[in-house]
Design a protein around this motif. Structure first.
Motif, PDB file in Angstrom:
ATOM      1  N   ILE A 123     -15.121  48.076  21.574  1.00  0.00           N
ATOM      2  CA  ILE A 123     -13.866  48.366  20.877  1.00  0.00           C
ATOM      3  C   ILE A 123     -13.200  47.019  20.587  1.00  0.00           C
ATOM      4  O   ILE A 123     -12.815  46.300  21.502  1.00  0.00           O
ATOM      5  CB  ILE A 123     -12.947  49.254  21.742  1.00  0.00           C
ATOM      6  N   THR A 124     -13.069  46.689  19.304  1.00  0.00           N
ATOM      7  CA  THR A 124     -12.663  45.344  18.895  1.00  0.00           C
ATOM      8  C   THR A 124     -11.462  45.390  17.958  1.00  0.00           C
ATOM      9  O   THR A 124     -11.404  46.221  17.055  1.00  0.00           O
ATOM     10  CB  THR A 124     -13.828  44.630  18.179  1.00  0.00           C
ATOM     11  N   ARG A 125     -10.543  44.479  18.176  1.00  0.00           N
ATOM     12  CA  ARG A 125      -9.416  44.319  17.252  1.00  0.00           C
ATOM     13  C   ARG A 125      -9.826  43.352  16.141  1.00  0.00           C
ATOM     14  O   ARG A 125     -10.218  42.221  16.389  1.00  0.00           O
ATOM     15  CB  ARG A 125      -8.201  43.776  18.000  1.00  0.00           C
ATOM     16  N   LEU A 126      -9.713  43.831  14.898  1.00  0.00           N
ATOM     17  CA  LEU A 126     -10.002  43.011  13.730  1.00  0.00           C
ATOM     18  C   LEU A 126      -8.769  43.032  12.827  1.00  0.00           C
ATOM     19  O   LEU A 126      -8.580  43.947  12.029  1.00  0.00           O
ATOM     20  CB  LEU A 126     -11.221  43.555  12.970  1.00  0.00           C
ATOM     21  N   GLY A 127      -7.906  42.055  12.986  1.00  0.00           N
ATOM     22  CA  GLY A 127      -6.690  42.024  12.182  1.00  0.00           C
ATOM     23  C   GLY A 127      -5.816  43.232  12.461  1.00  0.00           C
ATOM     24  O   GLY A 127      -5.379  43.454  13.592  1.00  0.00           O
ATOM     25  N   ASP A 128      -5.569  44.034  11.429  1.00  0.00           N
ATOM     26  CA  ASP A 128      -4.741  45.230  11.584  1.00  0.00           C
ATOM     27  C   ASP A 128      -5.578  46.486  11.751  1.00  0.00           C
ATOM     28  O   ASP A 128      -5.122  47.591  11.503  1.00  0.00           O
ATOM     29  CB  ASP A 128      -3.805  45.380  10.378  1.00  0.00           C
ATOM     30  N   ARG A 129      -6.841  46.297  12.213  1.00  0.00           N
ATOM     31  CA  ARG A 129      -7.750  47.426  12.411  1.00  0.00           C
ATOM     32  C   ARG A 129      -8.377  47.379  13.801  1.00  0.00           C
ATOM     33  O   ARG A 129      -8.397  46.336  14.450  1.00  0.00           O
ATOM     34  CB  ARG A 129      -8.878  47.400  11.373  1.00  0.00           C
ATOM     35  N   ILE A 130      -8.892  48.536  14.222  1.00  0.00           N
ATOM     36  CA  ILE A 130      -9.704  48.617  15.440  1.00  0.00           C
ATOM     37  C   ILE A 130     -11.091  49.081  15.013  1.00  0.00           C
ATOM     38  O   ILE A 130     -11.232  50.073  14.295  1.00  0.00           O
ATOM     39  CB  ILE A 130      -9.128  49.616  16.458  1.00  0.00           C
ATOM     40  N   ARG A 131     -12.110  48.374  15.459  1.00  0.00           N
ATOM     41  CA  ARG A 131     -13.498  48.746  15.181  1.00  0.00           C
ATOM     42  C   ARG A 131     -14.142  49.226  16.481  1.00  0.00           C
ATOM     43  O   ARG A 131     -14.106  48.532  17.496  1.00  0.00           O
ATOM     44  CB  ARG A 131     -14.247  47.533  14.623  1.00  0.00           C
ATOM     45  N   ILE A 132     -14.697  50.439  16.457  1.00  0.00           N
ATOM     46  CA  ILE A 132     -15.406  50.997  17.605  1.00  0.00           C
ATOM     47  C   ILE A 132     -16.868  51.117  17.222  1.00  0.00           C
ATOM     48  O   ILE A 132     -17.214  51.854  16.295  1.00  0.00           O
ATOM     49  CB  ILE A 132     -14.849  52.378  18.005  1.00  0.00           C
ATOM     50  N   GLY A 133     -17.754  50.383  17.885  1.00  0.00           N
ATOM     51  CA  GLY A 133     -19.149  50.354  17.481  1.00  0.00           C
ATOM     52  C   GLY A 133     -20.098  50.483  18.646  1.00  0.00           C
ATOM     53  O   GLY A 133     -19.817  50.025  19.752  1.00  0.00           O
ATOM     54  N   GLY A 134     -21.244  51.116  18.384  1.00  0.00           N
ATOM     55  CA  GLY A 134     -22.249  51.247  19.429  1.00  0.00           C
ATOM     56  C   GLY A 134     -23.350  52.204  19.041  1.00  0.00           C
ATOM     57  O   GLY A 134     -23.602  52.455  17.869  1.00  0.00           O
ATOM     58  N   MET A 135     -24.019  52.743  20.045  1.00  0.00           N
ATOM     59  CA  MET A 135     -25.133  53.674  19.910  1.00  0.00           C
ATOM     60  C   MET A 135     -26.435  52.924  19.592  1.00  0.00           C
ATOM     61  O   MET A 135     -26.430  51.859  18.973  1.00  0.00           O
ATOM     62  CB  MET A 135     -24.922  54.728  18.825  1.00  0.00           C
ATOM     63  N   GLY A 181     -27.189  52.123  14.383  1.00  0.00           N
ATOM     64  CA  GLY A 181     -25.927  52.037  15.098  1.00  0.00           C
ATOM     65  C   GLY A 181     -24.816  52.659  14.282  1.00  0.00           C
ATOM     66  O   GLY A 181     -24.958  52.872  13.070  1.00  0.00           O
ATOM     67  N   TYR A 182     -23.712  52.983  14.938  1.00  0.00           N
ATOM     68  CA  TYR A 182     -22.585  53.638  14.280  1.00  0.00           C
ATOM     69  C   TYR A 182     -21.300  52.878  14.585  1.00  0.00           C
ATOM     70  O   TYR A 182     -21.181  52.205  15.616  1.00  0.00           O
ATOM     71  CB  TYR A 182     -22.420  55.072  14.786  1.00  0.00           C
ATOM     72  N   SER A 183     -20.329  53.015  13.688  1.00  0.00           N
ATOM     73  CA  SER A 183     -19.006  52.468  13.987  1.00  0.00           C
ATOM     74  C   SER A 183     -17.920  53.308  13.338  1.00  0.00           C
ATOM     75  O   SER A 183     -18.152  54.001  12.338  1.00  0.00           O
ATOM     76  CB  SER A 183     -18.881  51.013  13.517  1.00  0.00           C
ATOM     77  N   LEU A 184     -16.746  53.249  13.958  1.00  0.00           N
ATOM     78  CA  LEU A 184     -15.512  53.813  13.402  1.00  0.00           C
ATOM     79  C   LEU A 184     -14.528  52.667  13.223  1.00  0.00           C
ATOM     80  O   LEU A 184     -14.433  51.793  14.081  1.00  0.00           O
ATOM     81  CB  LEU A 184     -14.888  54.833  14.366  1.00  0.00           C
ATOM     82  N   THR A 185     -13.801  52.680  12.119  1.00  0.00           N
ATOM     83  CA  THR A 185     -12.760  51.679  11.901  1.00  0.00           C
ATOM     84  C   THR A 185     -11.448  52.404  11.646  1.00  0.00           C
ATOM     85  O   THR A 185     -11.373  53.276  10.767  1.00  0.00           O
ATOM     86  CB  THR A 185     -13.095  50.770  10.707  1.00  0.00           C
ATOM     87  N   LEU A 186     -10.424  52.068  12.442  1.00  0.00           N
ATOM     88  CA  LEU A 186      -9.125  52.734  12.367  1.00  0.00           C
ATOM     89  C   LEU A 186      -8.035  51.728  12.028  1.00  0.00           C
ATOM     90  O   LEU A 186      -8.080  50.585  12.481  1.00  0.00           O
ATOM     91  CB  LEU A 186      -8.753  53.381  13.714  1.00  0.00           C
ATOM     92  N   PRO A 187      -7.014  52.138  11.274  1.00  0.00           N
ATOM     93  CA  PRO A 187      -5.839  51.272  11.121  1.00  0.00           C
ATOM     94  C   PRO A 187      -5.023  51.270  12.408  1.00  0.00           C
ATOM     95  O   PRO A 187      -4.903  52.298  13.084  1.00  0.00           O
ATOM     96  CB  PRO A 187      -5.074  51.930   9.976  1.00  0.00           C
ATOM     97  N   ILE A 188      -4.479  50.136  12.786  1.00  0.00           N
ATOM     98  CA  ILE A 188      -3.632  50.051  13.983  1.00  0.00           C
ATOM     99  C   ILE A 188      -2.250  50.596  13.644  1.00  0.00           C
ATOM    100  O   ILE A 188      -1.618  50.168  12.671  1.00  0.00           O
ATOM    101  CB  ILE A 188      -3.528  48.596  14.483  1.00  0.00           C
TER     102      ILE A 188
END
Length: 418
Positions: free
Chosen positions: A302-314, A275-282
């Motif tokens: 697509i999940t909000r984790l504190g001050d970040r967004i995590r996009i995961g799947g595949m 699986g893959y994920s991207l983590t971005l600062p909000i």
């Protein structure tokens, strides 16, 4: 009793914590320099009992064939010279029946719901925090055809008494206001209000010191070479730093569990699904998700984790290779840019891949083996974070000689036969 736990991911650490809380002396062995450094590191962040469903289901073989020919399809299969891969695929196909699905679904829901209850109790007992939110999850449908197919999921949710809300477009925006800015069109969604989110790595890192306070000892940077057996019992764990012995041994090594169990004559049908994920600062809180949005088109969370967004799947079957592929990142970027275009800063993204330990029936292996002092807690697939506390409590009960609070006989490896 001294218990040696192999693996320091979320499943291994929670198991160690519950075992120590039950009064056992516990040692944990892992090749990494710390906890949650592999599969538990960058997952999608969902604690989602409501989505505890087998991958092997009626109709999946036909869908999988279509996905394989889509550039941004959720499934990729890269053929390997590995007989275990094809044996696993065959076993999974054999589970794509209505009968098998009903059995597997029942097991998974029971463990996932119990695990959420265990997590809540743990949170109350320890005051642990891990960017957690209890704001549900929203499965978003871009087309009417996708929304119509939700009837199948709703029937299953009703069967198992899982609360849900079927929303139109306006209802989706009410639940996730940032969707009003979405570039992609969508027609509705299925919301599960009881699901949660949280940073799995953060949880594991914060639980480990609590386990140490109970007496758990961690052996990091320690490579496990083999499990020693003699006279029908396990006698020790051979590592690059010497042999570690105990009274009972627990294998919580995710995708790598089969490699250590096969020499003992134990066939654990667990295979890595990448699986893959991207983590971005909000950068724009108003443009970020409130909780988790599942993009049904790409099967991406697509999940909000504190001050970040995590996009995961595949889901990629390519053996144990952990190469980061550009085309997989492009799919994740498509999903976040379609639905939350202003929420995060893409130039600062962290791209990650991990190996999910999947069984052919999607149910983890939790329980004893034919060796009386060897247990397994592995094979949780995409639900390791969701099921971690529940499976840890079950295994701690079994090792302690107590009857678990949920039915657990059919979670053991014995369900696969010899």
């Amino acid at each position: 009793m001294k218990v040696v736990v192999l693996g320091a991911g979320v499943v291994g650490v929670t198991s160690a914590y519950y075992l120590a809380r039950a009064g056992h002396e516990v040692e944990v062995v892992d090749r990494q320099p710390g906890v949650a450094m592999e599969t538990s590191f960058g997952n999608a962040g969902e604690v989602s009992p409501g989505y505890a469903s087998p991958w092997a289901a009626p109709g999946i073989p036909q869908k999988a064939l279509k996905w394989l020919f889509h550039k941004h399809g959720p499934l990729v299969i890269r053929p390997q010279l590995d007989p275990h891969m094809y044996a696993w695929l065959f076993r999974m196909l054999m589970n794509c029946t209505h009968t098998a699905y009903a059995v597997n679904k029942g097991r998974m829901v029971a463990l996932a719901e119990y695990s959420r209850d265990c997590l809540k109790a743990l949170r109350q007992a320890t005051n642990i925090h891990y960017d957690e939110r209890e704001l549900g999850t929203l499965q978003l449908f871009r087309t009417q055809q996708e929304l119509d197919h939700a009837a199948e999921d709703i029937a299953v949710l009703r069967q198992y008494g899982v609360p849900y809300e079927l929303l139109d477009r306006a209802g989706c925006i009410a639940a996730e206001p940032a969707l009003a800015r979405a570039r992609a069109d969508f027609v509705g969604g299925l919301r599960l209000p009881n699901d949660e989110t949280g940073d799995c790595q953060m949880f594991t890192e914060r639980l480990a010191p609590m386990a140490e306070a109970l007496g758990v000892k961690f052996h990091f940077n320690t490579t496990i070479r083999r499990i020693r057996a003699d006279g029908g019992r396990i006698t020790g764990i051979e590592t690059d730093g010497g042999t570690i012995t105990g009274d009972t041994y627990l294998v919580a090594l995710a995708s790598f569990a089969p490699q250590l169990l096969r020499p003992l004559g134990i066939d654990a049908p667990i295979y890595p699904v990448k699986g893959y994920s991207l983590t971005l600062p909000i950068v724009d809180p108003e443009g970020a998700p409130v909780s988790t949005v599942l993009d049904d088109l790409y099967k991406v969370a697509i999940t909000r984790l504190g001050d970040r967004i995590r996009i995961g799947g595949m889901a990629e079957l390519s053996g144990y290779k952990r190469v980061l592929l550009k085309e997989r990142r492009e799919t994740l970027e498509l999903s976040i840019n379609d639905l939350f275009p202003t929420g995060g800063r893409m130039t600062d993204e962290f791209f990650w891949t991990g190996l999910r330990p999947m069984t052919p029936d999607s149910t983890p292996i939790v329980g004893p083996t034919r060796y009386p002092n060897l247990y397994v807690n592995a094979g949780h697939g995409t639900l390791g974070w969701t099921m971690s506390c529940g499976s840890a409590q079950v295994i701690a009960d079994l090792i302690s000689g107590r009857k678990p609070e949920i039915a657990a006989d059919d979670l053991a490896i014995s369900r696969y036969g010899r």
